[in-house]
Design a protein around this motif. Sequence first.
Motif, PDB file in Angstrom:
ATOM      1  N   PRO A  49      84.681 -18.397  18.931  1.00  0.00           N
ATOM      2  CA  PRO A  49      84.461 -17.467  17.905  1.00  0.00           C
ATOM      3  C   PRO A  49      84.857 -18.023  16.539  1.00  0.00           C
ATOM      4  N   VAL A  50      85.779 -18.775  16.663  1.00  0.00           N
ATOM      5  CA  VAL A  50      86.445 -19.477  15.353  1.00  0.00           C
ATOM      6  C   VAL A  50      85.462 -20.385  14.521  1.00  0.00           C
ATOM      7  N   SER A  51      84.285 -20.739  15.363  1.00  0.00           N
ATOM      8  CA  SER A  51      83.475 -21.834  14.759  1.00  0.00           C
ATOM      9  C   SER A  51      82.470 -21.156  13.757  1.00  0.00           C
ATOM     10  N   VAL A  66      78.531  -6.715  28.360  1.00  0.00           N
ATOM     11  CA  VAL A  66      78.532  -7.178  29.637  1.00  0.00           C
ATOM     12  C   VAL A  66      79.358  -6.068  30.657  1.00  0.00           C
ATOM     13  N   LYS A  67      78.566  -5.800  31.681  1.00  0.00           N
ATOM     14  CA  LYS A  67      79.360  -4.782  32.710  1.00  0.00           C
ATOM     15  C   LYS A  67      80.397  -5.374  33.747  1.00  0.00           C
ATOM     16  N   ASN A  68      79.885  -6.527  34.299  1.00  0.00           N
ATOM     17  CA  ASN A  68      80.466  -6.964  35.315  1.00  0.00           C
ATOM     18  C   ASN A  68      81.537  -8.238  35.321  1.00  0.00           C
ATOM     19  N   ALA A  69      80.706  -9.308  34.394  1.00  0.00           N
ATOM     20  CA  ALA A  69      81.420 -10.521  34.434  1.00  0.00           C
ATOM     21  C   ALA A  69      82.506 -10.398  33.404  1.00  0.00           C
ATOM     22  N   THR A  70      83.508 -11.596  33.537  1.00  0.00           N
ATOM     23  CA  THR A  70      84.588 -11.593  32.725  1.00  0.00           C
ATOM     24  C   THR A  70      83.932 -12.322  31.257  1.00  0.00           C
ATOM     25  N   VAL A  71      84.342 -11.995  30.316  1.00  0.00           N
ATOM     26  CA  VAL A  71      83.634 -12.540  29.078  1.00  0.00           C
ATOM     27  C   VAL A  71      84.867 -13.521  28.513  1.00  0.00           C
ATOM     28  N   CYS A  72      84.550 -15.014  28.198  1.00  0.00           N
ATOM     29  CA  CYS A  72      85.160 -15.638  27.671  1.00  0.00           C
ATOM     30  C   CYS A  72      85.127 -16.448  26.283  1.00  0.00           C
ATOM     31  N   GLY A  73      85.990 -16.575  25.458  1.00  0.00           N
ATOM     32  CA  GLY A  73      85.813 -17.135  24.156  1.00  0.00           C
ATOM     33  C   GLY A  73      86.762 -18.574  24.275  1.00  0.00           C
ATOM     34  N   LEU A  74      85.978 -19.697  23.618  1.00  0.00           N
ATOM     35  CA  LEU A  74      86.509 -20.961  23.469  1.00  0.00           C
ATOM     36  C   LEU A  74      87.498 -21.187  22.500  1.00  0.00           C
ATOM     37  N   THR A  75      88.698 -21.800  22.394  1.00  0.00           N
ATOM     38  CA  THR A  75      89.282 -22.146  21.405  1.00  0.00           C
ATOM     39  C   THR A  75      89.999 -23.325  21.505  1.00  0.00           C
ATOM     40  N   ARG A  76      90.230 -24.239  20.556  1.00  0.00           N
ATOM     41  CA  ARG A  76      91.409 -25.204  20.376  1.00  0.00           C
ATOM     42  C   ARG A  76      92.772 -24.996  20.755  1.00  0.00           C
ATOM     43  N   SER A  77      93.774 -25.756  20.864  1.00  0.00           N
ATOM     44  CA  SER A  77      95.183 -25.248  20.878  1.00  0.00           C
ATOM     45  C   SER A  77      95.565 -25.271  19.446  1.00  0.00           C
ATOM     46  N   VAL A  78      94.868 -24.073  18.706  1.00  0.00           N
ATOM     47  CA  VAL A  78      95.175 -23.799  17.388  1.00  0.00           C
ATOM     48  C   VAL A  78      95.326 -22.419  17.274  1.00  0.00           C
ATOM     49  N   LYS A  79      96.486 -21.774  16.701  1.00  0.00           N
ATOM     50  CA  LYS A  79      96.848 -20.492  16.626  1.00  0.00           C
ATOM     51  C   LYS A  79      95.790 -19.438  16.156  1.00  0.00           C
ATOM     52  N   ASN A  80      95.078 -19.979  15.175  1.00  0.00           N
ATOM     53  CA  ASN A  80      94.063 -19.283  14.458  1.00  0.00           C
ATOM     54  C   ASN A  80      92.886 -18.957  15.130  1.00  0.00           C
ATOM     55  N   ASP A  81      92.602 -20.223  16.181  1.00  0.00           N
ATOM     56  CA  ASP A  81      91.496 -19.943  16.797  1.00  0.00           C
ATOM     57  C   ASP A  81      91.743 -18.909  18.082  1.00  0.00           C
ATOM     58  N   ILE A  82      93.097 -19.094  18.518  1.00  0.00           N
ATOM     59  CA  ILE A  82      93.315 -18.061  19.545  1.00  0.00           C
ATOM     60  C   ILE A  82      93.131 -16.749  19.027  1.00  0.00           C
ATOM     61  N   LYS A  83      93.649 -16.525  17.820  1.00  0.00           N
ATOM     62  CA  LYS A  83      93.850 -15.170  17.408  1.00  0.00           C
ATOM     63  C   LYS A  83      92.537 -14.603  17.226  1.00  0.00           C
ATOM     64  N   VAL A  84      91.553 -15.520  16.863  1.00  0.00           N
ATOM     65  CA  VAL A  84      90.386 -14.973  16.230  1.00  0.00           C
ATOM     66  C   VAL A  84      89.415 -14.708  17.772  1.00  0.00           C
ATOM     67  N   LYS A  93      85.620  -5.587  28.974  1.00  0.00           N
ATOM     68  CA  LYS A  93      86.095  -5.129  30.057  1.00  0.00           C
ATOM     69  C   LYS A  93      87.108  -6.230  30.928  1.00  0.00           C
ATOM     70  N   LYS A  94      86.792  -7.509  30.972  1.00  0.00           N
ATOM     71  CA  LYS A  94      87.556  -8.631  31.391  1.00  0.00           C
ATOM     72  C   LYS A  94      87.344  -9.849  30.416  1.00  0.00           C
ATOM     73  N   PRO A  95      88.502  -9.731  29.545  1.00  0.00           N
ATOM     74  CA  PRO A  95      88.543 -10.769  28.392  1.00  0.00           C
ATOM     75  C   PRO A  95      89.076 -12.132  29.267  1.00  0.00           C
ATOM     76  N   ARG A  96      88.618 -13.258  28.609  1.00  0.00           N
ATOM     77  CA  ARG A  96      89.440 -14.691  28.956  1.00  0.00           C
ATOM     78  C   ARG A  96      89.438 -15.591  27.845  1.00  0.00           C
ATOM     79  N   ILE A  97      90.691 -16.052  27.383  1.00  0.00           N
ATOM     80  CA  ILE A  97      90.904 -17.039  26.177  1.00  0.00           C
ATOM     81  C   ILE A  97      90.749 -18.229  27.191  1.00  0.00           C
ATOM     82  N   HIS A  98      90.000 -19.220  26.539  1.00  0.00           N
ATOM     83  CA  HIS A  98      89.905 -20.633  27.037  1.00  0.00           C
ATOM     84  C   HIS A  98      90.193 -21.507  26.071  1.00  0.00           C
ATOM     85  N   THR A  99      91.492 -21.982  26.441  1.00  0.00           N
ATOM     86  CA  THR A  99      92.264 -22.745  25.230  1.00  0.00           C
ATOM     87  C   THR A  99      92.296 -24.280  26.094  1.00  0.00           C
TER      88      THR A  99
END
Length: 389
Positions: A49-51, A66-84, A93-99
Amino acid sequence: MSNSQVQIFDTTLRDGEQVPGCKLNTEQKLIIAKQLDNLGVDIIEAGFPVSSPGDFKSVEAISKIVKNATVCGLTRSVKNDIKVAAEALKYAKKPRIHTGIGTSDSHIKFKFNSTQEDIIERAVAAVTYAKSFVEDVEFYAEDAGRTDNAYLARVCEAVIKAGATVLNIPDTTGYCLPHEYGAKIKYLKENVKGIDKAILSCHCHNDLGLATANSIEGVINGARQIECTINGIGERAGNTALEEVVMILKQHPYLNLDTNIETSMLYGISQLVSDSMGIYTQPNKAIVGANAFAHSSGIHQDGMIKNRGTYEIINPKDVGVTESAIVLTARSGRAALAYRAKNVGYELTKLQLDDVYTNFLSFADKKKEINDNDIHQIIETSNIYKEIV
Ligand code: KIV
Ligand code: ZN
């Protein structure tokens, strides 16, 4: 989740979309995400997302539909990436952060000019911050394939303590041999305190053509998630191909490892991704290539006509391909010609077939492949045509 269940984490829309010239717009991504959800993938990595604002918009839009799957967003180990990323995932419905962060000596020295201890601190800080937004946090140890196992185990232990639910062990450069990658997963299973609280994930690149083999070794040794893409697209030589790992597990039931994938959708989604990205799939690509169920040599065709199992280990219908193809070329024999002639309406006797076959060979030597129209022409110009009709 039962211990035999392998989660399929699809990264076609993130690692896959990193292929030069394959960028998709939000509308195209939404169509693919919907199909991935119908296919039964457990996690869709929707983007980074931050890209760019465009990627943020796509991750947000995918999160909404998306109805069933977990939706995931990639980040670096950077605070702003994670916040965005958290902001882009807020409708899921099922969010995942991938850092994550690079853990090999090469990454620590050349990318970060840092130390092993500092990398652990940054990893823990990233996971802790991501946990303040979502429960499900996956941590990637970039270049884990070339990271010393004892240090990797320390990183894993620290991020599990900080709340990581999934530990991604990427062979980022596609360097590992299958037995080495399998041993790495086994080592982590046996040496990381608290490992039972997290799922180990395989993320393998295909630089040496080993991505699929490495992922399979990973799950045999205790990993329970595979990160993969449709058609194996991705950075450089690509990622593990989803259709390959899924069909390997299905065709080898004694491994006692299952996925939730509806395999009859594999061919259709392969075509969708290939068409949307404008990236052609090599004809000999396992499972979804144009020739994956095509038989052209006389010896193979004869066997196939007698019994499909002589040369096919997968029923084409299981992956959404209507039927196997008996391709007529100058290497084909009488059995294949008789079979194809019958399909277009001619039941040839042995004597008739001998005559038509001679005519067929002179046609086939001039053409790469004989199609149904050619078969009519070959029969109409053979000596015994009058006898046949
Ligand atoms: O290959 C890799 O290491 C990655 C990470 C960002 C997960 O794609
Ligand atoms: Zn990758």
